[in-house]
Design a protein around this motif. Sequence first.
Motif, PDB file in Angstrom:
ATOM      1  N   THR A 291       2.337  44.334  36.654  1.00 47.97           N
ATOM      2  CA  THR A 291       1.580  45.552  36.777  1.00 47.97           C
ATOM      3  C   THR A 291       0.212  45.176  36.040  1.00 47.97           C
ATOM      4  OG1 THR A 291       3.363  47.247  36.264  1.00 47.97           O
ATOM      5  CG2 THR A 291       1.044  47.936  35.893  1.00 47.97           C
TER       6      THR A 291
ATOM      7  N   THR B  43       8.467  50.355  35.225  1.00 50.00           N
ATOM      8  CA  THR B  43       7.240  50.433  36.164  1.00 50.00           C
ATOM      9  C   THR B  43       7.307  52.071  36.921  1.00 50.00           C
ATOM     10  OG1 THR B  43       8.229  49.323  38.092  1.00 50.00           O
ATOM     11  CG2 THR B  43       7.028  48.073  36.616  1.00 50.00           C
ATOM     12  N   SER B  44       8.218  52.802  36.539  1.00 42.63           N
ATOM     13  CA  SER B  44       7.986  54.346  37.029  1.00 42.63           C
ATOM     14  C   SER B  44       6.811  54.944  36.448  1.00 42.63           C
ATOM     15  CB  SER B  44       9.480  54.889  36.528  1.00 42.63           C
ATOM     16  OG  SER B  44       9.118  56.127  37.094  1.00 42.63           O
ATOM     17  N   THR B  45       6.557  56.189  37.341  1.00 40.31           N
ATOM     18  CA  THR B  45       5.493  56.860  37.010  1.00 40.31           C
ATOM     19  C   THR B  45       5.871  57.721  35.997  1.00 40.31           C
ATOM     20  OG1 THR B  45       5.720  58.015  38.925  1.00 40.31           O
ATOM     21  CG2 THR B  45       4.132  56.373  39.211  1.00 40.31           C
ATOM     22  N   ASP B  46       7.014  58.019  35.771  1.00 45.68           N
ATOM     23  CA  ASP B  46       7.577  59.100  35.040  1.00 45.68           C
ATOM     24  C   ASP B  46       7.657  58.513  33.482  1.00 45.68           C
ATOM     25  OD1 ASP B  46       8.929  61.769  34.478  1.00 45.68           O
ATOM     26  OD2 ASP B  46      10.406  60.409  33.941  1.00 45.68           O
ATOM     27  N   ALA B  47       7.128  59.154  32.633  1.00 47.78           N
ATOM     28  CA  ALA B  47       7.181  58.937  31.239  1.00 47.78           C
ATOM     29  C   ALA B  47       8.630  58.710  30.580  1.00 47.78           C
ATOM     30  CB  ALA B  47       6.402  59.599  30.422  1.00 47.78           C
TER      31      ALA B  47
ATOM     32  N   THR C  76      12.568  48.728  37.853  1.00 41.86           N
ATOM     33  CA  THR C  76      12.092  50.010  38.443  1.00 41.86           C
ATOM     34  C   THR C  76      12.116  51.110  37.319  1.00 41.86           C
ATOM     35  OG1 THR C  76      13.575  49.347  40.280  1.00 41.86           O
ATOM     36  CG2 THR C  76      13.139  51.827  39.816  1.00 41.86           C
TER      37      THR C  76
ATOM     38  N   THR D 233      11.218  58.098  32.289  1.00 29.93           N
ATOM     39  CA  THR D 233      12.026  56.861  33.000  1.00 29.93           C
ATOM     40  C   THR D 233      11.403  55.491  32.359  1.00 29.93           C
ATOM     41  OG1 THR D 233      12.273  58.111  35.041  1.00 29.93           O
ATOM     42  CG2 THR D 233      12.472  55.760  35.049  1.00 29.93           C
ATOM     43  N   ARG D 234      10.113  55.554  31.888  1.00 35.75           N
ATOM     44  CA  ARG D 234       9.716  54.277  31.563  1.00 35.75           C
ATOM     45  C   ARG D 234      10.249  53.888  30.105  1.00 35.75           C
ATOM     46  NH1 ARG D 234       4.605  56.402  33.292  1.00 35.75           N
ATOM     47  NH2 ARG D 234       3.839  56.752  31.096  1.00 35.75           N
TER      48      ARG D 234
END
Length: 326
Positions: A185, A126-130, A123, A132-133
């Motif tokens: 991904t 693969t998050s769209t938030d930098a 999770t 969080t990635r």
Amino acid sequence: MSNPFFSRSTAFKAGGQAPGTAPAQTPNGYPTMPGYQAGQYGQQAAGYGQQYGQGANQYGNQYGRQTAGYGQVSPEQMAGLEAQYQAPSATNADMRRMTYDDVIIRTAGMFAVILATGALSWTLVTSTDAATRGLGVMAMFAGAIGSLVLGLVNSFKREPSPALILAYAAFEGLLLGSISGVMETLYEGIVVQAVLATLATFGAMLAAYSYGGFRVQGRFRRVVVVATFGYMIFSLINFFLMMTGLTTGAWGLRSLTIMGIPLGIPLGILAVILASFFLAIDFESIENGVRNGLPQRYAWAGAFGLVVTLVWLYVEFLRLLSYFRD
């Protein structure tokens, strides 16, 4: 690579025993009793003979006077004796010895931990938030270091530690979850394919071992171990070159092409074959552990060795499938 604990410890070898325990059989092939030590009865035989000889006359008179009393057995005592004779023999589970069910339960527990921490790192990465990635990448590196260190510690411990083995599973989950998330991904559906390929290989090797009599022994076993050791050295060198930027390509030296074929394809096929052979070695080690009547705690070692091999097999399938996708 599989668990070195199997090869270092006599506990998982045919006719072996756990450290500090009596052997499973006497030199003549009879089952031993608790506290048995090879040779001790032969050394004590003369002493016991003299002792019994000196007390023979004394005990003979005493036993002679009590013979009539021993011949009288009550119905309740007779019923108890008959119940004991008719009772089933004690199993490994009754004696808290290692069983196949113990290994299966602990293996399932380790995979449950791997799935839990793997879902978390998947999770994150693969998050769209930098930001969080970034946490996902950190989790991947923490998982790589933690699983490597704890994998070595658990492999070379004299006795298995459930806490350390579960901690290894947690770190392994962080690593696998991050890698699987990134690969999914890039190549949609590749994780499911790798999982199915791993399960199919596991089932095929288990059937070949159980019903086909397949074994990895003798010179063939030594060849498999040496080949695996060489592959491990290559993987470490390749990892170092990738981390230092001395090689190009997503997989380092594996990305090199020979006659238009990436080097990773033949290496990946070789690794899958070696990992499959190590599954057979793990099965044999676990079978020897159950046959030798090892204490129940050694089921953790059996589960750890099996999980290490399955994880290795999954990663190799994941990497091999990515070559065919490209």
